[in-house]
Write a protein that holds these residues in place. Structure first.
Motif, PDB file in Angstrom:
ATOM      1  N   GLU A 133      -0.137   1.921   3.173  1.00  0.00           N
ATOM      2  CA  GLU A 133      -0.976   0.732   3.102  1.00  0.00           C
ATOM      3  C   GLU A 133      -2.082   0.945   2.077  1.00  0.00           C
ATOM      4  O   GLU A 133      -2.534   2.072   1.862  1.00  0.00           O
ATOM      5  CB  GLU A 133      -1.589   0.405   4.469  1.00  0.00           C
ATOM      6  CG  GLU A 133      -0.567   0.197   5.575  1.00  0.00           C
ATOM      7  CD  GLU A 133       0.270  -1.040   5.366  1.00  0.00           C
ATOM      8  OE1 GLU A 133      -0.199  -1.955   4.679  1.00  0.00           O
ATOM      9  OE2 GLU A 133       1.405  -1.094   5.904  1.00  0.00           O
ATOM     10  N   ASP A 134      -2.484  -0.142   1.470  1.00  0.00           N
ATOM     11  CA  ASP A 134      -3.563  -0.071   0.485  1.00  0.00           C
ATOM     12  C   ASP A 134      -4.902  -0.102   1.221  1.00  0.00           C
ATOM     13  O   ASP A 134      -5.603  -1.110   1.233  1.00  0.00           O
ATOM     14  CB  ASP A 134      -3.436  -1.230  -0.504  1.00  0.00           C
ATOM     15  CG  ASP A 134      -4.369  -1.066  -1.698  1.00  0.00           C
ATOM     16  OD1 ASP A 134      -4.969   0.018  -1.840  1.00  0.00           O
ATOM     17  OD2 ASP A 134      -4.503  -2.030  -2.472  1.00  0.00           O
ATOM     18  N   GLU A 135      -5.196   1.019   1.863  1.00  0.00           N
ATOM     19  CA  GLU A 135      -6.396   1.115   2.684  1.00  0.00           C
ATOM     20  C   GLU A 135      -7.204   2.341   2.287  1.00  0.00           C
ATOM     21  O   GLU A 135      -6.659   3.328   1.778  1.00  0.00           O
ATOM     22  CB  GLU A 135      -6.022   1.214   4.164  1.00  0.00           C
ATOM     23  CG  GLU A 135      -5.257   0.019   4.703  1.00  0.00           C
ATOM     24  CD  GLU A 135      -4.787   0.235   6.138  1.00  0.00           C
ATOM     25  OE1 GLU A 135      -4.930   1.383   6.626  1.00  0.00           O
ATOM     26  OE2 GLU A 135      -4.282  -0.726   6.750  1.00  0.00           O
ATOM     27  N   THR A 149       7.157   4.465 -11.165  1.00  0.00           N
ATOM     28  CA  THR A 149       6.644   3.100 -11.089  1.00  0.00           C
ATOM     29  C   THR A 149       5.709   2.929  -9.896  1.00  0.00           C
ATOM     30  O   THR A 149       5.657   3.762  -8.993  1.00  0.00           O
ATOM     31  CB  THR A 149       7.807   2.098 -10.963  1.00  0.00           C
ATOM     32  OG1 THR A 149       8.530   2.366  -9.745  1.00  0.00           O
ATOM     33  CG2 THR A 149       8.742   2.215 -12.147  1.00  0.00           C
ATOM     34  N   SER A 150       5.012   1.804  -9.910  1.00  0.00           N
ATOM     35  CA  SER A 150       4.140   1.396  -8.791  1.00  0.00           C
ATOM     36  C   SER A 150       3.058   2.442  -8.497  1.00  0.00           C
ATOM     37  O   SER A 150       2.867   2.870  -7.357  1.00  0.00           O
ATOM     38  CB  SER A 150       4.974   1.120  -7.528  1.00  0.00           C
ATOM     39  OG  SER A 150       5.922   0.116  -7.758  1.00  0.00           O
ATOM     40  N   LEU A 151       2.365   2.815  -9.534  1.00  0.00           N
ATOM     41  CA  LEU A 151       1.265   3.764  -9.364  1.00  0.00           C
ATOM     42  C   LEU A 151       0.129   3.116  -8.565  1.00  0.00           C
ATOM     43  O   LEU A 151      -0.282   1.997  -8.844  1.00  0.00           O
ATOM     44  CB  LEU A 151       0.758   4.207 -10.738  1.00  0.00           C
ATOM     45  CG  LEU A 151      -0.512   5.073 -10.760  1.00  0.00           C
ATOM     46  CD1 LEU A 151      -0.242   6.425 -10.118  1.00  0.00           C
ATOM     47  CD2 LEU A 151      -1.009   5.246 -12.199  1.00  0.00           C
ATOM     48  N   ARG A 152      -0.351   3.840  -7.558  1.00  0.00           N
ATOM     49  CA  ARG A 152      -1.484   3.363  -6.755  1.00  0.00           C
ATOM     50  C   ARG A 152      -2.463   4.508  -6.544  1.00  0.00           C
ATOM     51  O   ARG A 152      -2.061   5.608  -6.154  1.00  0.00           O
ATOM     52  CB  ARG A 152      -1.006   2.815  -5.418  1.00  0.00           C
ATOM     53  CG  ARG A 152      -2.130   2.347  -4.504  1.00  0.00           C
ATOM     54  CD  ARG A 152      -1.600   1.481  -3.371  1.00  0.00           C
ATOM     55  NE  ARG A 152      -0.709   2.190  -2.489  1.00  0.00           N
ATOM     56  CZ  ARG A 152      -1.109   2.865  -1.394  1.00  0.00           C
ATOM     57  NH1 ARG A 152      -2.399   2.930  -1.087  1.00  0.00           N
ATOM     58  NH2 ARG A 152      -0.230   3.477  -0.641  1.00  0.00           N
ATOM     59  N   THR A 153      -3.723   4.214  -6.801  1.00  0.00           N
ATOM     60  CA  THR A 153      -4.782   5.222  -6.639  1.00  0.00           C
ATOM     61  C   THR A 153      -5.538   4.967  -5.341  1.00  0.00           C
ATOM     62  O   THR A 153      -5.847   3.829  -5.004  1.00  0.00           O
ATOM     63  CB  THR A 153      -5.748   5.177  -7.827  1.00  0.00           C
ATOM     64  OG1 THR A 153      -5.024   5.449  -9.030  1.00  0.00           O
ATOM     65  CG2 THR A 153      -6.847   6.221  -7.669  1.00  0.00           C
ATOM     66  N   ILE A 154      -5.807   6.059  -4.624  1.00  0.00           N
ATOM     67  CA  ILE A 154      -6.571   5.978  -3.375  1.00  0.00           C
ATOM     68  C   ILE A 154      -7.977   6.515  -3.650  1.00  0.00           C
ATOM     69  O   ILE A 154      -8.146   7.682  -4.042  1.00  0.00           O
ATOM     70  CB  ILE A 154      -5.902   6.791  -2.261  1.00  0.00           C
ATOM     71  CG1 ILE A 154      -4.457   6.324  -2.061  1.00  0.00           C
ATOM     72  CG2 ILE A 154      -6.695   6.671  -0.960  1.00  0.00           C
ATOM     73  CD1 ILE A 154      -3.657   7.197  -1.124  1.00  0.00           C
ATOM     74  N   SER A 155      -8.947   5.664  -3.451  1.00  0.00           N
ATOM     75  CA  SER A 155     -10.339   6.055  -3.693  1.00  0.00           C
ATOM     76  C   SER A 155     -10.950   6.631  -2.422  1.00  0.00           C
ATOM     77  O   SER A 155     -10.505   6.348  -1.308  1.00  0.00           O
ATOM     78  CB  SER A 155     -11.157   4.841  -4.148  1.00  0.00           C
ATOM     79  OG  SER A 155     -10.616   4.296  -5.339  1.00  0.00           O
TER      80      SER A 155
END
Length: 635
Positions: free
Chosen positions: A422-424, A384-390
């Motif tokens: 962090e979403d940074e 769960t909670s997949l987050r991609t870092i660009s």
């Protein structure tokens, strides 16, 4: 003379004929002259009848009253009164009036010594008093154990002829009623008992009974059957550090007793272990479990009356999970997270994520993977909670001690740092110029510095050296560690966890080790035959990894068109020993294990594990039949 006597007698006889005989004491008296007159009977109240009359005649001794009820016999002399009395009140027995509603007869006569007047009588049928007014039950309530009391409250009776309250009980509103208590105090309007069962209806009625025995039953009231508690929801079970941790929803019931986490067997739901939690606010708990166990759980909620409800059933596994891809390729692949246990399958597939070399980080709580066209992705252990870092695509990547941050070399040959919590976006720490590239960064010294190599040109002809440097996490305070000579190129710098040694490779030559700090050039690390090996400068997945105790390192080379997995042992002779032919992409099985490594077998296209004490001829153990899979660390 004789004629005179006869004449006198005749005169006297004429006189007697005219005389009034009104002396009550004279037996010859005219009784009608002193007989009571105008006798009346009046009902003064429900229990009182008044007789009144007029007195006549001369003085006499008094009056006598007789009484008869219905068809019964006369009761003589129920009252004897002075001759000056003109009324008398009979106090009735109301019970008799109610139970025997007949006519009452009274007769009265005057008496003078042994003489009596004529008797006069009167009849009256007493009015039957009405039944008492009703009282209603106001409330039926009960308190909770351990001192459970049921209380019944009702209105106070206003009946003047109050006799008692009769308290009735029944288990339904329309069923049989039974008297359980009689209370003769009009001011008592409550009843308490500890002998009750809230798992059935309890109805109560109050009957008012007057002194005549007449009764009136009021409106009753009861309490509903105590409800079975609603089940809670078992939201999740997670495994960490030899325990299952449970989270469930809070029960809203007012008569809460406890939660019980139950380990059960299926299909019979036999309870084999349990853990009790007595606080209603508690919605989490833990139970110890051995490694590699699969168990079934539910949460039971109990109320004060031993009624229970059970949550949904969930399985839990203390087996480790694996994260895998089915293809190792430039464009990446789908990620699959699955459970290694035999009977509680867990599989979560992340499709179209273009993943490369997914690994477990943060003690197995998350998965990090490089991706095609970006920095990477993060996902929780359950998918769960997949987050991609660009950002710039990494060529290699390393993590700090708690794996909350990562440092990598981008395709532009600069070094970047990124905060994984962090979403940074990643922060670039270097600015490559004149083709003086950076590579192989990693955190050292408690994750406070970054170790890396940089190519330095001696002129503008792209010819120069590669030396090892450190810098702060903001890219400042750069310090040179090594002194490469001529065109030497020191690559793959790897600091031991204790910060005392650096393993590195001399490009085109082989493996070296140096003390840190102090030395600027290391010494060669060789096999038993004195030969050096050249570690593969692997893209994406870093080669050369120290064990947590700084005594060993695992690395691989490519020789004669084959991969070879080696073990480096500090201060051993030889320092390098072959562990497995055909193996690469190796790492220690977890952060606290210095005995077992996980690696890919090129010939088998699968992932294996092997104890480093075993010889190179010992067959490794298959972990997962996939070209790439990583085992979740024990939590």
């Amino acid at each position: 003379m004789k004629k005179i006597i006869i004449l006198m007698i005749l005169l006297l006889a004429c006189e007697d004929a005219k005389r009034v005989w009104d002396n009550p004491y004279d037996p010859r008296s005219d009784r009608s002259l002193w007989t009571p007159d105008t006798l009346q009977a009046t009902q003064l109240s429900s229990d009182k009848i008044e007789l009144s009359w007029l007195r006549k005649g001369r003085d006499f001794d008094g009056f006598t009253i007789d009484k008869k009820v219905g068809e019964g016999n006369w009761l003589d002399s129920v009252a004897i009164l002075w001759d000056s009395t003109f009324n008398w009140v009979d106090k009735l027995d109301l019970k008799e009036v109610v139970n025997n509603p007949v006519e009452y007869a009274y007769r009265i006569y005057a008496y003078a010594d042994s003489n009596i007047s004529n008797k006069v009588s009167v009849k009256i049928k007493p009015n039957i008093p009405g039944p008492p007014g009703s009282v209603n039950v106001l409330s039926v309530s009960y308190s909770l154990p351990p001192n459970a009391i049921l209380s019944v409250n009702w209105d106070k009776s206003s009946e003047g002829d109050f006799g008692k309250y009769n308290l009735y009980h029944g288990v339904t509103e329309s069923g049989t009623k039974s008297v359980i208590r009689s209370i003769d105090d009009i001011n008592t309007t409550t009843f308490d008992t500890s002998a009750f069962n809230p798992l059935q209806e309890n109805w109560y009625w109050v009957e008012v009974e007057d002194t005549t025995g007449q009764k009136t039953l009021g409106t009753g009231k009861g309490h509903p059957v105590d409800s079975v508690p609603g089940p809670v929801t078992l939201d999740s079970i997670t495994y960490k550090g030899g325990q299952f941790f449970f989270n469930w929803s809070k029960s809203p019931i007012s008569d809460f007793e406890q939660y019980v986490i139950e380990q059960i067997t299926l299909p019979d739901s036999t309870v084999v272990d349990s853990s009790v939690h007595n606080t209603q606010e508690t919605t989490s708990g833990g139970m110890n479990v051995e490694n590699d166990k699969e168990q079934i759980f539910r949460v039971r909620v109990m109320d004060k009356w031993n009624q229970s409800a059970w949550s949904n059933v969930r399985g839990a596994s203390s087996y480790q999970r694996v994260v895998k891809v089915d293809y190792i390729r430039e464009l990446g692949d789908d990620i699959t997270i699955s459970n290694m246990g035999p009977s509680l399958p867990f599989t979560h597939v992340l499709s179209n994520v273009n993943a490369q070399f997914p690994i477990w980080i943060q003690k197995g709580k998350k998965v990090f993977s490089l991706i095609d066209g970006g920095v990477g992705l993060l996902v929780n252990e359950n998918g769960t909670s997949l987050r991609t870092i660009s950002g710039e695509e990494p060529q290699d990547i390393a993590f700090n001690l708690d794996q909350s941050m990562a440092v990598f070399t981008g395709t532009d040959h600069n070094i970047y740092i990124v905060n994984l919590n962090e979403d940074e976006s990643p922060v670039k720490l270097t600015n490559e110029t004149n083709n003086e590239w950076y590579g192989d960064p990693e955190f050292i010294e408690g994750s406070n510095l970054i170790l890396y190599w940089q190519r330095k040109h001696q002129s503008n002809n792209n010819i120069g050296v590669k030396d090892i440097f450190t810098m702060d996490l903001d890219g400042k305070n750069v310090k040179q560690i090594t002194q490469a000579q001529n065109v030497e190129k020191f690559i793959l710098p790897r600091m031991s966890p204790d910060g005392a040694k650096i393993l590195y490779a001399l490009e085109g030559d082989g493996l070296y080790i140096m003390d840190y700090p102090g030395e600027t050039v290391g010494v060669a690390v060789t096999k038993a035959d004195g030969q050096k090996i050249m570690p593969v400068n692997s893209q994406y997945f870093r080669n050369m990894r120290w064990s947590f105790d700084s005594q060993k390192a695992i690395l691989w080379s490519f020789e004669n068109n084959s991969y070879f997995l080696y073990l480096f042992t500090l201060n051993a002779n030889p320092s390098l020993t072959l562990l497995q032919s055909g193996g690469r992409y190796a790492d220690w099985i977890n952060d606290t294990n210095a005995d077992t490594v996980i690696f890919r077998s090129e010939s088998s296209d699968a992932i294996f594990i092997k104890d480093v004490s075993e010889s190179s001829s010992t067959e490794p153990t298959l972990l997962h039949n996939a070209p790439w899979a990583q085992l979740q660390p024990r939590q």
